[in-house]
Scaffold this motif. Sequence first.
Motif, PDB file in Angstrom:
ATOM      1  N   GLU A   1       0.879  -1.231  -0.081  1.00 37.83           N
ATOM      2  CA  GLU A   1       0.139   0.023  -0.188  1.00 37.83           C
ATOM      3  C   GLU A   1       0.837   1.456  -0.032  1.00 37.83           C
ATOM      4  OE1 GLU A   1      -3.588   2.017   2.830  1.00 37.83           O
ATOM      5  OE2 GLU A   1      -2.433   0.486   3.468  1.00 37.83           O
ATOM      6  N   TRP A   2       2.002   1.231   0.659  1.00 34.07           N
ATOM      7  CA  TRP A   2       2.898   2.342   0.704  1.00 34.07           C
ATOM      8  C   TRP A   2       4.040   2.506  -0.106  1.00 34.07           C
ATOM      9  CZ3 TRP A   2       0.752   5.940   3.814  1.00 34.07           C
ATOM     10  CH2 TRP A   2      -0.243   5.526   4.723  1.00 34.07           C
ATOM     11  N   LEU A   3       4.421   3.505  -0.408  1.00 32.77           N
ATOM     12  CA  LEU A   3       5.610   3.651  -1.297  1.00 32.77           C
ATOM     13  C   LEU A   3       6.645   2.883  -0.854  1.00 32.77           C
ATOM     14  CD1 LEU A   3       6.314   5.026  -3.794  1.00 32.77           C
ATOM     15  CD2 LEU A   3       7.067   6.997  -2.641  1.00 32.77           C
ATOM     16  N   LEU A   4       7.312   2.965   0.384  1.00 35.19           N
ATOM     17  CA  LEU A   4       8.205   2.156   1.206  1.00 35.19           C
ATOM     18  C   LEU A   4       7.634   1.517   2.492  1.00 35.19           C
ATOM     19  CD1 LEU A   4      11.651   4.209   0.517  1.00 35.19           C
ATOM     20  CD2 LEU A   4      10.792   2.306  -0.418  1.00 35.19           C
ATOM     21  N   ASP A   5       7.852   0.479   2.882  1.00 37.16           N
ATOM     22  CA  ASP A   5       7.491  -0.040   4.198  1.00 37.16           C
ATOM     23  C   ASP A   5       8.230   0.092   4.852  1.00 37.16           C
ATOM     24  OD1 ASP A   5       5.655  -1.365   5.725  1.00 37.16           O
ATOM     25  OD2 ASP A   5       6.072  -3.400   4.804  1.00 37.16           O
ATOM     26  N   ILE A   6       8.297   1.150   5.610  1.00 31.77           N
ATOM     27  CA  ILE A   6       9.382   1.190   7.085  1.00 31.77           C
ATOM     28  C   ILE A   6       8.681   1.135   8.050  1.00 31.77           C
ATOM     29  CG2 ILE A   6      10.553   3.226   8.155  1.00 31.77           C
ATOM     30  CD1 ILE A   6      11.517   2.562   5.181  1.00 31.77           C
ATOM     31  N   GLN A   7       9.318   0.328   9.115  1.00 31.90           N
ATOM     32  CA  GLN A   7       8.727   0.048  10.312  1.00 31.90           C
ATOM     33  C   GLN A   7       8.564   1.346  11.144  1.00 31.90           C
ATOM     34  OE1 GLN A   7      10.532  -2.386  14.269  1.00 31.90           O
ATOM     35  NE2 GLN A   7      11.113  -3.131  12.285  1.00 31.90           N
ATOM     36  N   TYR A   8       7.278   1.365  11.768  1.00 30.84           N
ATOM     37  CA  TYR A   8       6.783   2.830  12.325  1.00 30.84           C
ATOM     38  C   TYR A   8       7.914   3.356  13.285  1.00 30.84           C
ATOM     39  CZ  TYR A   8       4.199   6.302  14.849  1.00 30.84           C
ATOM     40  OH  TYR A   8       3.604   7.444  15.170  1.00 30.84           O
ATOM     41  N   ARG A   9       8.566   2.348  14.251  1.00 31.98           N
ATOM     42  CA  ARG A   9       9.302   2.780  15.136  1.00 31.98           C
ATOM     43  C   ARG A   9      10.842   3.341  14.667  1.00 31.98           C
ATOM     44  NH1 ARG A   9      13.154  -0.569  17.145  1.00 31.98           N
ATOM     45  NH2 ARG A   9      12.996  -2.733  16.685  1.00 31.98           N
ATOM     46  N   LYS A  10      10.908   2.920  13.373  1.00 34.66           N
ATOM     47  CA  LYS A  10      12.350   3.244  12.820  1.00 34.66           C
ATOM     48  C   LYS A  10      12.147   4.286  11.606  1.00 34.66           C
ATOM     49  CE  LYS A  10      14.652  -0.646  13.882  1.00 34.66           C
ATOM     50  NZ  LYS A  10      15.840  -0.928  14.284  1.00 34.66           N
ATOM     51  N   ARG A  11      11.111   4.961  11.579  1.00 34.25           N
ATOM     52  CA  ARG A  11      10.803   6.126  10.534  1.00 34.25           C
ATOM     53  C   ARG A  11      11.995   7.233  10.729  1.00 34.25           C
ATOM     54  NH1 ARG A  11       4.351   6.842   9.844  1.00 34.25           N
ATOM     55  NH2 ARG A  11       4.198   4.897   8.648  1.00 34.25           N
ATOM     56  N   GLU A  12      12.247   7.535  11.954  1.00 31.43           N
ATOM     57  CA  GLU A  12      13.258   8.580  12.505  1.00 31.43           C
ATOM     58  C   GLU A  12      14.716   8.161  11.784  1.00 31.43           C
ATOM     59  OE1 GLU A  12      13.342  12.056  12.574  1.00 31.43           O
ATOM     60  OE2 GLU A  12      11.132  11.971  12.494  1.00 31.43           O
ATOM     61  N   THR A  13      14.865   6.986  12.244  1.00 31.49           N
ATOM     62  CA  THR A  13      16.168   6.292  11.949  1.00 31.49           C
ATOM     63  C   THR A  13      16.264   6.253  10.608  1.00 31.49           C
ATOM     64  OG1 THR A  13      16.022   4.913  14.071  1.00 31.49           O
ATOM     65  CG2 THR A  13      17.506   3.867  12.221  1.00 31.49           C
ATOM     66  N   PHE A  14      15.479   5.837   9.817  1.00 32.37           N
ATOM     67  CA  PHE A  14      15.270   5.971   8.345  1.00 32.37           C
ATOM     68  C   PHE A  14      15.650   7.151   7.719  1.00 32.37           C
ATOM     69  CE2 PHE A  14      13.140   6.590   4.223  1.00 32.37           C
ATOM     70  CZ  PHE A  14      13.921   5.296   3.549  1.00 32.37           C
ATOM     71  N   ALA A  15      15.113   8.267   8.407  1.00 30.77           N
ATOM     72  CA  ALA A  15      15.167   9.463   7.787  1.00 30.77           C
ATOM     73  C   ALA A  15      16.651  10.133   8.180  1.00 30.77           C
ATOM     74  CB  ALA A  15      14.191  10.654   8.217  1.00 30.77           C
ATOM     75  N   TYR A  16      17.214   9.833   9.469  1.00 33.43           N
ATOM     76  CA  TYR A  16      18.635  10.290   9.672  1.00 33.43           C
ATOM     77  C   TYR A  16      19.607   9.419   8.793  1.00 33.43           C
ATOM     78  CZ  TYR A  16      17.221  13.384  13.680  1.00 33.43           C
ATOM     79  OH  TYR A  16      16.983  14.180  14.381  1.00 33.43           O
ATOM     80  N   ALA A  17      19.270   8.211   8.647  1.00 32.40           N
ATOM     81  CA  ALA A  17      20.169   7.610   7.762  1.00 32.40           C
ATOM     82  C   ALA A  17      20.350   8.033   6.311  1.00 32.40           C
ATOM     83  CB  ALA A  17      19.778   6.116   7.886  1.00 32.40           C
ATOM     84  N   CYS A  18      19.078   8.140   5.940  1.00 27.17           N
ATOM     85  CA  CYS A  18      19.164   8.822   4.341  1.00 27.17           C
ATOM     86  C   CYS A  18      19.982  10.151   4.278  1.00 27.17           C
ATOM     87  CB  CYS A  18      17.557   8.998   4.096  1.00 27.17           C
ATOM     88  SG  CYS A  18      16.857   7.286   3.481  1.00 27.17           S
ATOM     89  N   GLU A  19      19.629  11.001   5.426  1.00 25.05           N
ATOM     90  CA  GLU A  19      19.981  12.266   5.359  1.00 25.05           C
ATOM     91  C   GLU A  19      21.705  12.344   5.334  1.00 25.05           C
ATOM     92  OE1 GLU A  19      20.335  15.919   8.691  1.00 25.05           O
ATOM     93  OE2 GLU A  19      18.857  14.214   8.856  1.00 25.05           O
ATOM     94  N   ALA A  20      22.107  11.474   6.292  1.00 24.13           N
ATOM     95  CA  ALA A  20      23.689  11.428   6.409  1.00 24.13           C
ATOM     96  C   ALA A  20      24.441  10.571   5.347  1.00 24.13           C
ATOM     97  CB  ALA A  20      24.104  10.501   7.626  1.00 24.13           C
TER      98      ALA A  20
END
Length: 153
Positions: A63-82
């Motif tokens: 359903e979603w563009l990327l399936d990211i674990q809810y509690r890992k959303r910020e982790t995902f964003a910080y990792a992508c950023e860095a």
Amino acid sequence: MRLCLGQTLPRSIGLSEETTCYVSLTYFHEGDPFDDFVVHEAAHIFHNCKRRTIGLAETRKREWLLDIQYRKRETFAYACEAYTRILERAPSYKTGPGWPSNTASKVRVSAERVDPVEVNSILADACAARNGWKVILGRCAPEKSKTVLAATR
């Protein structure tokens, strides 16, 4: 001193709401070489946006563009950023995928929002891989998706 987007968001430089991102002008005056709040907020769109919104086929399991674990959303964003900033600083693509590994350990992330050790571990793995973006996605995906991602490698 950091300016805020509003009274309710002290110290915030960026914010995403569903598929819309806001970035404060303060972002453009930050000095950390690994900060990229535009990428950070755009990364949130990947887990906030449904596939049908951008014209992609949607199924019961996708359903979603990327399936990211809810509690890992910020982790995902910080990792992508860095990771974006690490790759941007690589002397050249020919330097090899492992070049930025030493740089990954220098990324500083606020312990208020995510586990900095986990983000640095994700970045080290991403830098050592041929396709670091898949590593970041795999490390932030729900358990059921991790087996699917491992099978596609």
